[in-house]
Design a protein around this motif. Structure first.
Motif, short mmCIF file in Angstrom:
data_model
loop_
_atom_site.label_atom_id
_atom_site.label_comp_id
_atom_site.label_asym_id
_atom_site.label_seq_id
_atom_site.Cartn_x
_atom_site.Cartn_y
_atom_site.Cartn_z
N ALA A 1 0.84 -1.20 0.00
CA ALA A 1 0.00 0.00 0.00
C ALA A 1 0.88 1.24 0.00
CB ALA A 1 -0.93 0.02 1.21
N VAL A 2 0.35 2.29 -0.62
CA VAL A 2 1.04 3.58 -0.68
C VAL A 2 0.17 4.63 -0.02
CG1 VAL A 2 2.00 5.36 -2.17
CG2 VAL A 2 2.21 2.95 -2.82
N GLY A 3 0.75 5.33 0.96
CA GLY A 3 0.03 6.41 1.61
C GLY A 3 0.61 7.76 1.23
N ALA A 4 0.06 8.81 1.78
CA ALA A 4 0.51 10.16 1.46
C ALA A 4 1.92 10.42 1.98
CB ALA A 4 -0.45 11.19 2.04
N THR A 5 2.30 9.75 3.08
CA THR A 5 3.61 10.03 3.68
C THR A 5 4.41 8.77 3.99
OG1 THR A 5 2.64 10.07 5.90
CG2 THR A 5 2.80 12.17 4.73
N GLU A 6 3.93 7.62 3.53
CA GLU A 6 4.66 6.39 3.79
C GLU A 6 4.26 5.29 2.81
OE1 GLU A 6 3.61 5.13 7.72
OE2 GLU A 6 1.76 4.16 7.04
N VAL A 7 5.11 4.26 2.76
CA VAL A 7 4.84 3.07 1.97
C VAL A 7 4.84 1.89 2.92
CG1 VAL A 7 5.88 1.46 0.31
CG2 VAL A 7 5.76 3.89 -0.22
#
Length: 398
Positions: A214-220
């Motif tokens: 998963a890819v988030g706005a501030t982390e992977v």
């Protein structure tokens, strides 16, 4: 009535096909229209350089096709109707249907953000607009001072080139490359060592055997539960094609690429040809050709020979369909040239360093020049169209 040839896409494959057909077929019998969403020719092989902050030439397509008789229609293809032999195009004037007698499908591929959050939060270098968005983000991180974290997901050729280019061009940023397996697994042992040394020299942190879930706005987030902080995530872990061909009823592979015979002719619709990343073409070694600029050239040349032969009643010439190796840039002053054997496996010998980088730069410059001069060096004789195109009997399928 003139035979209407419509070419979808003006990338490496589409521009090559259109220019060659314009030079070889008589304008008394044919009219050629190219449909493209962008007004400029995009050097896709250099988009990682554009994202890193370097100037990249983008010739206007009106200049590229000047004097060829090719009609350029700027617009986005929204649908195919092969039963009616028409293409739906959306443009600034509202769009409409564009009829054809022969269609060349060369719309290429785009980034495949397959995991949750990738489409919303990750950048890519598969198209000029997305590369420019990444460039803006990197500009912002650079202006904020040292410490900005860039994560490049995917250790294929695009990922390797993107990570090393950003690291060299923007030394104040922290660049990491996430590899699903061993870094450079498809390269020879010597080339893998050279690649690791280049990453060490440029300060690229390599994370091997890591799967992003998963890819988030501030982390992977990775499969092992690790959460990796990121100020800019670049997704290069896969490419896919548009669903237009499948939606239009053409025979396609499971990933949407058009099934073609040895001459690049659609197996289901004989008035449709495909070239470049959109085509599932089998090389002379019996293996599917990879998505690449070289494949665009080989499949484009074969499509031209097939169309000219079919329309003029001549024998369809067979051109080479081969995959000879990879040319990888590692910033502007280093590179790797890796040859492969007939089975697509890396040969032991490779070339690395400045010479490899210069050769790669020369190949890119030559590709741009050839695209900007699509009819240079071709036969000046214009072939007339025969009474009716012959039906192909090719049945070679992957």
């Amino acid at each position: 009535m003139k035979h209407r040839i419509v070419v979808l896409g003006a990338g490496y494959a589409g521009a090559h096909v259109a220019g060659n057909l314009a030079r070889r077929l008589s304008p008394a019998d044919t009219e050629i229209t190219v449909v493209n969403a962008e007004p400029d020719f995009v050097q896709r092989m250099r988009l990682h350089q554009l994202a890193a902050g370097q100037p990249i030439d983008a010739p206007r397509l009106t200049d590229v096709f000047a004097g060829t008789g090719i009609r350029l229609r700027l617009g986005r293809v929204t649908a195919l109707d092969p039963d009616r032999r028409a293409v739906a195009v959306a443009d600034a004037d509202g769009g409409g249907d564009l009829p054809y007698d022969t269609l060349v499908y060369a719309l290429g591929s785009h980034g495949d953000g397959a995991v949750p959050g990738a489409a919303e939060h990750a950048f890519d270098v598969a198209a000029r607009p997305s590369a420019l968005r990444l460039r803006e983000r990197l500009d912002t991180l650079t202006s904020q001072g040292a410490g900005g974290r860039v994560l490049v997901v995917g250790d294929g050729l695009t990922g390797i080139e993107t990570a090393t280019e950003i690291a060299e061009s923007r030394p104040g940023l922290s660049v990491s490359l996430i590899a699903r397996g061993e870094l450079g697994a498809r390269l020879s042992a010597g080339a893998r060592r050279h690649l690791r040394q280049a990453c060490d020299r440029l300060g690229v942190t390599v994370l091997e055997h890591a799967t992003v879930e998963a890819v988030g706005a501030t982390e992977v987030r990775c499969a092992d539960g690790a959460a990796l902080p990121s100020d800019a995530t670049v997704w290069t872990a896969g490419f896919t094609v548009q669903p237009l061909a499948a939606a239009g009823g053409l025979a396609v592979t499971g990933d949407g690429r058009i099934l073609v015979d040895r001459t690049m002719r659609s197996l289901s619709h004989p008035d449709v040809y495909a070239a470049g990343d959109s085509a599932h073409a089998v090389g002379d070694n019996g293996l599917p050709l990879p998505m690449s600029c070289a494949t665009a050239g080989y499949t484009g040349r074969q499509a031209v020979e097939a169309i000219v032969g079919q329309l003029t009643g001549r024998e369809v010439a067979r051109t080479k369909l081969e995959y000879v190796g990879n040319h990888i840039s590692l910033g502007r002053r280093d590179g790797i040239l890796q040859k492969v054997d007939g089975d697509g496996r890396a040969r032991p010998a490779y070339m690395g360093g400045r010479k490899a980088a210069r050769i790669k730069a020369g190949i890119l410059a030559m590709s741009l020049w050839a695209t900007s001069h699509p009819t240079f060096g071709l036969p000046t004789r214009k072939h007339r169209v025969a009474g009716a195109p012959r039906v192909s009997t090719e049945t070679t399928v992957a």
